[in-house]
Write a protein that holds these residues in place. Structure first.
Motif, PDB file in Angstrom:
ATOM      1  N   ALA A 190       0.827  -1.205   0.000  1.00 57.59           N
ATOM      2  CA  ALA A 190       0.000   0.000   0.000  1.00 57.59           C
ATOM      3  C   ALA A 190       0.863   1.258   0.000  1.00 57.59           C
ATOM      4  N   ASP A 191       1.977   1.207   0.706  1.00 58.66           N
ATOM      5  CA  ASP A 191       2.912   2.331   0.754  1.00 58.66           C
ATOM      6  C   ASP A 191       3.481   2.606  -0.636  1.00 58.66           C
ATOM      7  N   MET A 192       3.853   1.549  -1.338  1.00 54.70           N
ATOM      8  CA  MET A 192       4.421   1.711  -2.670  1.00 54.70           C
ATOM      9  C   MET A 192       3.371   2.201  -3.670  1.00 54.70           C
ATOM     10  N   ILE A 193       2.148   1.693  -3.547  1.00 57.40           N
ATOM     11  CA  ILE A 193       1.068   2.159  -4.416  1.00 57.40           C
ATOM     12  C   ILE A 193       0.829   3.644  -4.198  1.00 57.40           C
ATOM     13  N   ALA A 194       0.876   4.074  -2.937  1.00 58.64           N
ATOM     14  CA  ALA A 194       0.672   5.497  -2.632  1.00 58.64           C
ATOM     15  C   ALA A 194       1.745   6.360  -3.271  1.00 58.64           C
ATOM     16  N   LEU A 195       3.000   5.900  -3.271  1.00 60.41           N
ATOM     17  CA  LEU A 195       4.060   6.690  -3.903  1.00 60.41           C
ATOM     18  C   LEU A 195       3.828   6.789  -5.402  1.00 60.41           C
ATOM     19  N   ILE A 196       3.433   5.688  -6.036  1.00 56.94           N
ATOM     20  CA  ILE A 196       3.185   5.725  -7.474  1.00 56.94           C
ATOM     21  C   ILE A 196       2.063   6.703  -7.789  1.00 56.94           C
ATOM     22  N   ARG A 197       1.017   6.709  -6.982  1.00 58.63           N
ATOM     23  CA  ARG A 197      -0.097   7.630  -7.233  1.00 58.63           C
ATOM     24  C   ARG A 197       0.300   9.084  -7.004  1.00 58.63           C
ATOM     25  N   ALA A 198       1.179   9.309  -6.060  1.00 60.02           N
ATOM     26  CA  ALA A 198       1.625  10.677  -5.807  1.00 60.02           C
ATOM     27  C   ALA A 198       2.623  11.155  -6.849  1.00 60.02           C
ATOM     28  N   HIS A 199       3.344  10.202  -7.468  1.00 60.91           N
ATOM     29  CA  HIS A 199       4.376  10.528  -8.458  1.00 60.91           C
ATOM     30  C   HIS A 199       4.204   9.588  -9.646  1.00 60.91           C
ATOM     31  N   PRO A 200       3.148   9.779 -10.454  1.00 61.82           N
ATOM     32  CA  PRO A 200       2.773   8.785 -11.461  1.00 61.82           C
ATOM     33  C   PRO A 200       3.619   8.766 -12.728  1.00 61.82           C
ATOM     34  N   LEU A 201       4.526   9.720 -12.898  1.00 60.35           N
ATOM     35  CA  LEU A 201       5.371   9.713 -14.090  1.00 60.35           C
ATOM     36  C   LEU A 201       6.463   8.667 -13.930  1.00 60.35           C
ATOM     37  N   GLY A 202       6.433   7.655 -14.779  1.00 61.43           N
ATOM     38  CA  GLY A 202       7.398   6.570 -14.674  1.00 61.43           C
ATOM     39  C   GLY A 202       8.278   6.461 -15.903  1.00 61.43           C
ATOM     40  N   LEU A 203       9.493   5.982 -15.697  1.00 57.62           N
ATOM     41  CA  LEU A 203      10.415   5.674 -16.795  1.00 57.62           C
ATOM     42  C   LEU A 203      10.292   4.196 -17.098  1.00 57.62           C
ATOM     43  N   LEU A 204       9.863   3.862 -18.309  1.00 52.48           N
ATOM     44  CA  LEU A 204       9.646   2.470 -18.699  1.00 52.48           C
ATOM     45  C   LEU A 204      10.854   1.965 -19.473  1.00 52.48           C
ATOM     46  N   VAL A 205      11.397   0.828 -19.029  1.00 49.68           N
ATOM     47  CA  VAL A 205      12.532   0.188 -19.689  1.00 49.68           C
ATOM     48  C   VAL A 205      12.091  -1.205 -20.127  1.00 49.68           C
ATOM     49  N   ALA A 206      12.229  -1.489 -21.418  1.00 54.37           N
ATOM     50  CA  ALA A 206      11.790  -2.769 -21.974  1.00 54.37           C
ATOM     51  C   ALA A 206      12.991  -3.587 -22.426  1.00 54.37           C
ATOM     52  N   SER A 207      12.895  -4.888 -22.242  1.00 58.44           N
ATOM     53  CA  SER A 207      13.951  -5.782 -22.726  1.00 58.44           C
ATOM     54  C   SER A 207      13.733  -6.047 -24.210  1.00 58.44           C
ATOM     55  N   ARG A 208      14.834  -6.141 -24.970  1.00 55.54           N
ATOM     56  CA  ARG A 208      14.772  -6.482 -26.387  1.00 55.54           C
ATOM     57  C   ARG A 208      15.932  -7.412 -26.714  1.00 55.54           C
ATOM     58  N   ALA A 209      15.854  -8.035 -27.855  1.00 58.12           N
ATOM     59  CA  ALA A 209      16.921  -8.955 -28.257  1.00 58.12           C
ATOM     60  C   ALA A 209      18.253  -8.238 -28.376  1.00 58.12           C
ATOM     61  N   ASP A 210      18.212  -6.950 -28.749  1.00 51.25           N
ATOM     62  CA  ASP A 210      19.444  -6.191 -28.932  1.00 51.25           C
ATOM     63  C   ASP A 210      19.825  -5.374 -27.713  1.00 51.25           C
ATOM     64  N   GLY A 211      19.179  -5.640 -26.583  1.00 55.96           N
ATOM     65  CA  GLY A 211      19.520  -4.917 -25.359  1.00 55.96           C
ATOM     66  C   GLY A 211      18.284  -4.384 -24.667  1.00 55.96           C
ATOM     67  N   PHE A 212      18.320  -3.123 -24.250  1.00 52.88           N
ATOM     68  CA  PHE A 212      17.216  -2.520 -23.530  1.00 52.88           C
ATOM     69  C   PHE A 212      16.752  -1.266 -24.247  1.00 52.88           C
ATOM     70  N   PHE A 213      15.465  -0.980 -24.112  1.00 50.67           N
ATOM     71  CA  PHE A 213      14.897   0.232 -24.681  1.00 50.67           C
ATOM     72  C   PHE A 213      14.258   1.018 -23.552  1.00 50.67           C
ATOM     73  N   ALA A 214      14.695   2.240 -23.355  1.00 55.87           N
ATOM     74  CA  ALA A 214      14.102   3.114 -22.344  1.00 55.87           C
ATOM     75  C   ALA A 214      13.227   4.141 -23.043  1.00 55.87           C
ATOM     76  N   SER A 215      12.020   4.332 -22.520  1.00 58.12           N
ATOM     77  CA  SER A 215      11.124   5.304 -23.131  1.00 58.12           C
ATOM     78  C   SER A 215      11.788   6.680 -23.111  1.00 58.12           C
ATOM     79  N   ALA A 216      11.713   7.375 -24.227  1.00 53.82           N
ATOM     80  CA  ALA A 216      12.315   8.704 -24.312  1.00 53.82           C
ATOM     81  C   ALA A 216      11.537   9.704 -23.471  1.00 53.82           C
ATOM     82  N   ASP A 217      10.285   9.407 -23.200  1.00 54.68           N
ATOM     83  CA  ASP A 217       9.427  10.295 -22.421  1.00 54.68           C
ATOM     84  C   ASP A 217       9.096   9.638 -21.085  1.00 54.68           C
ATOM     85  N   LEU A 218       8.792  10.466 -20.103  1.00 52.99           N
ATOM     86  CA  LEU A 218       8.204   9.945 -18.880  1.00 52.99           C
ATOM     87  C   LEU A 218       6.726   9.711 -19.161  1.00 52.99           C
ATOM     88  N   VAL A 219       6.223   8.566 -18.723  1.00 48.91           N
ATOM     89  CA  VAL A 219       4.858   8.159 -19.031  1.00 48.91           C
ATOM     90  C   VAL A 219       4.022   8.194 -17.755  1.00 48.91           C
TER      91      VAL A 219
END
Length: 215
Positions: A13-42
């Motif tokens: 619940a504590d972690m959910i509260a932090l996400i709701r208070a600060h909802p902009l997240g950096l998304l990093v995805a795995s790919r065959a050629d390495g990692f892809f980080a979103s250029a934007d905060l989502v």
């Protein structure tokens, strides 16, 4: 994530509260050629049980192409952060064996991301995200305030992202490794700084202060 015991957060619940208070997240995805980080905060929404993260991005965003097939992802949320000067510690005057550091709060979510392109799903997600930010305003704006045809056209230009959360990890580095005097000194020092970051960290530290002295 490096998680020394004093800084580890395990209350979901504590972690959910932090996400709701600060909802902009950096998304990093795995790919065959390495990692892809979103250029934007989502901006993300999270359900009450902390089982799913939901978001949307512009259809031309490379992130949409990266997630065309379900992929393992990591989403990083950062809460308050502030530089901690050794001058905040009373122990500096006693023995001088102190160094600068940085306090911060963060949550990392890991799971599998899938695209959602159904108009109803995207419409509900956009409306819920809007309501989460507009709900406390004196005159809240709602998606329904815009012309229906305009909203429909906008929804065609986005794709939804749904992440089934496998793990949530939290780390709040709030000077828990200092004794009570130093901990209180940091709160007072940050509160006295003319800095929004320092003030936010001081409030978080005070809210989470434990009654017993820290070793």
């Amino acid at each position: 994530m490096y998680e020394p015991a004093p800084f580890r957060v395990e209350d979901r619940a504590d972690m959910i509260a932090l996400i709701r208070a600060h909802p902009l997240g950096l998304l990093v995805a795995s790919r065959a050629d390495g990692f892809f980080a979103s250029a934007d905060l989502v901006p993300f929404l999270i359900d009450d049980e902390g089982l799913f993260l939901r978001a949307h991005v512009a259809r031309p965003n490379p992130l949409a192409q990266t997630l065309a097939e379900p992929r393992a992802v990591l989403v990083i949320f950062q809460g308050p952060q502030a530089y901690i000067s050794p001058s905040h510690y009373p122990s500096k005057q006693a023995h001088g064996r102190v160094v600068p550091t940085w306090n911060y709060a963060m949550v990392q979510a890991e799971g599998v991301a899938r695209l959602r392109d159904e108009a109803d799903w995207k419409g509900a997600q956009v409306a819920a995200l809007t309501d989460s930010q507009e709900g406390t305003r004196a005159a809240p704006w709602a998606v329904s305030d815009a012309p229906e045809a305009f909203v429909a056209a906008q929804l065609k230009g986005i794709v939804g992202i749904e992440i089934e959360i496998a793990t949530l990890k939290g780390k709040y580095k709030l000077s828990q490794n200092r004794d009570a005097a130093d901990h209180d000194g940091v709160i007072a020092g940050l509160a006295a700084e003319e800095s929004s970051a320092g003030g936010a960290m001081a409030r978080l530290m005070a809210a989470r202060k434990e009654p017993e002295a820290r070793g």
